[in-house]
Motif scaffolding. Structure first.
Motif, short mmCIF file in Angstrom:
data_model
loop_
_atom_site.label_atom_id
_atom_site.label_comp_id
_atom_site.label_asym_id
_atom_site.label_seq_id
_atom_site.Cartn_x
_atom_site.Cartn_y
_atom_site.Cartn_z
N GLU A 48 0.85 -1.18 0.00
CA GLU A 48 0.00 0.00 0.00
C GLU A 48 0.90 1.24 0.00
OE1 GLU A 48 -3.20 1.58 3.14
OE2 GLU A 48 -3.47 -0.51 2.55
N PRO A 49 0.78 2.10 -1.01
CA PRO A 49 1.68 3.25 -1.09
C PRO A 49 1.35 4.31 -0.05
CG PRO A 49 0.03 3.39 -2.82
CD PRO A 49 -0.18 2.08 -2.12
N GLY A 50 2.36 5.09 0.28
CA GLY A 50 2.17 6.23 1.17
C GLY A 50 1.59 7.39 0.41
N PRO A 51 1.44 8.54 1.06
CA PRO A 51 0.87 9.70 0.38
C PRO A 51 1.76 10.20 -0.76
CG PRO A 51 1.52 10.25 2.64
CD PRO A 51 1.77 8.80 2.45
N VAL A 52 1.11 10.84 -1.73
CA VAL A 52 1.82 11.47 -2.83
C VAL A 52 1.95 12.95 -2.47
CG1 VAL A 52 1.71 12.10 -5.28
CG2 VAL A 52 0.98 9.83 -4.53
N TYR A 53 3.15 13.50 -2.63
CA TYR A 53 3.41 14.90 -2.28
C TYR A 53 3.48 15.73 -3.55
CZ TYR A 53 4.47 13.03 2.30
OH TYR A 53 4.37 12.40 3.50
N PHE A 54 2.89 16.91 -3.49
CA PHE A 54 2.87 17.84 -4.61
C PHE A 54 3.57 19.12 -4.19
CE2 PHE A 54 -0.90 15.19 -4.92
CZ PHE A 54 -0.79 14.70 -6.20
N ASP A 55 4.74 19.37 -4.74
CA ASP A 55 5.47 20.58 -4.42
C ASP A 55 4.93 21.71 -5.29
OD1 ASP A 55 7.21 22.54 -3.69
OD2 ASP A 55 9.01 21.52 -4.38
N MET A 56 4.24 22.64 -4.67
CA MET A 56 3.61 23.74 -5.40
C MET A 56 4.50 24.97 -5.47
SD MET A 56 1.02 22.16 -6.17
CE MET A 56 -0.72 22.40 -6.29
N THR A 95 1.90 9.17 -12.80
CA THR A 95 2.40 10.47 -13.26
C THR A 95 2.92 11.28 -12.07
OG1 THR A 95 0.25 11.57 -13.07
CG2 THR A 95 0.76 10.51 -15.18
N ARG A 96 3.67 12.30 -12.36
CA ARG A 96 4.22 13.21 -11.36
C ARG A 96 4.92 12.48 -10.22
NH1 ARG A 96 -1.09 14.98 -10.65
NH2 ARG A 96 -1.78 15.45 -12.72
N ARG A 97 5.69 11.48 -10.57
CA ARG A 97 6.49 10.69 -9.63
C ARG A 97 5.65 9.85 -8.67
NH1 ARG A 97 10.88 14.75 -7.45
NH2 ARG A 97 10.74 16.14 -9.20
N ALA A 98 4.37 9.70 -8.93
CA ALA A 98 3.52 8.85 -8.10
C ALA A 98 3.64 7.41 -8.58
CB ALA A 98 2.07 9.31 -8.20
N PRO A 99 3.57 6.45 -7.67
CA PRO A 99 3.56 5.04 -8.10
C PRO A 99 2.24 4.72 -8.80
CG PRO A 99 3.21 5.18 -5.74
CD PRO A 99 3.49 6.58 -6.22
#
Length: 106
Positions: A8-16, A34-38
């Motif tokens: 189960e993946p952890g949270p995806v972070y979005f650097d704004m 996409t955007r480095r997310a699994p």
């Protein structure tokens, strides 16, 4: 969400941009690769209490509308979660009615 290896993946972070606050998400549709997310391959119901559903449901990314991922059918995991909530609710004991102090307005 489950990855191909079953984890189960952890949270995806979005650097704004600059700043100390980095947005994160665990919404199922952000795990699209996409955007480095699994890339998630399956979904299952889960609850904040730690419960995880036993059944898994494949994700067909080709069928998910890019601009409206909520159109995709996620009823399986939702129904599993609702069954879990119903089971927990059935085990609860009602609390006694609150007593009002003498002279308190009704």
């Amino acid at each position: 969400m489950l990855l191909a290896d079953g984890s189960e993946p952890g949270p995806v972070y979005f650097d704004m941009g600059s700043g100390g606050d980095v947005h994160q998400s665990t919404d199922w549709w952000v795990y699209d690769g996409t955007r480095r997310a699994p890339t998630a391959v399956q979904m299952r119901g889960r609850c904040s209490c730690g419960w995880r559903g036993e059944r898994t449901y494949p994700i067909d990314w080709a069928q998910i509308p890019r601009d409206d991922p909520y159109e995709y059918d996620t009823s399986g995991p939702l129904e599993d979660w609702q069954e879990h909530v119903d089971e927990v609710e059935a085990l609860t004991v009602p609390l006694p009615a609150a007593r009002r102090p003498p002279g308190a307005a009704a």
